[in-house]
Design a protein around this motif. Structure first.
Motif, PDB file in Angstrom:
ATOM      1  N   ASN A   1       0.796  -1.177   0.000  1.00  0.00           N
ATOM      2  CA  ASN A   1       0.000   0.000   0.000  1.00  0.00           C
ATOM      3  C   ASN A   1       0.849   1.254   0.000  1.00  0.00           C
ATOM      4  N   THR A   6      -3.271  -1.644  -3.655  1.00  0.00           N
ATOM      5  CA  THR A   6      -3.795  -2.491  -2.597  1.00  0.00           C
ATOM      6  C   THR A   6      -4.042  -3.871  -3.184  1.00  0.00           C
ATOM      7  N   LEU A   8      -5.329  -7.318  -3.177  1.00  0.00           N
ATOM      8  CA  LEU A   8      -6.301  -8.144  -2.480  1.00  0.00           C
ATOM      9  C   LEU A   8      -6.107  -9.608  -2.870  1.00  0.00           C
TER      10      LEU A   8
END
Length: 69
Positions: A1, A6, A8
């Protein structure tokens, strides 16, 4: 980050249509081809702070990250 991405852990789709590693690892196709039947991908785990690179047959489903220029 820290990089603004980000990651996932969406897992992957096997060639038989089932899914694996959802919630544990994220896999993204790389833009580089390894061979006519294989391509590079990058992967990260929910508890791994580095990005890793490998190659796999193209009959599997990994995520795709779209970046606008």
């Amino acid at each position: 980050n820290e990089t603004g991405f980000t990651a996932l852990p969406g897992g992957f789709r096997r060639s038989d249509g089932t899914y694996g590693n959802m919630g544990n690892y994220g896999y993204w196709w790389n833009d580089a081809e390894f061979s006519t039947s294989r391509a590079y991908y990058n992967w990260m785990g929910y508890n791994v702070s580095t990005a890793n690179k490998n190659d796999h047959e193209k009959n599997i489903g990994f995520s795709v990250r779209c970046v606008k220029d």
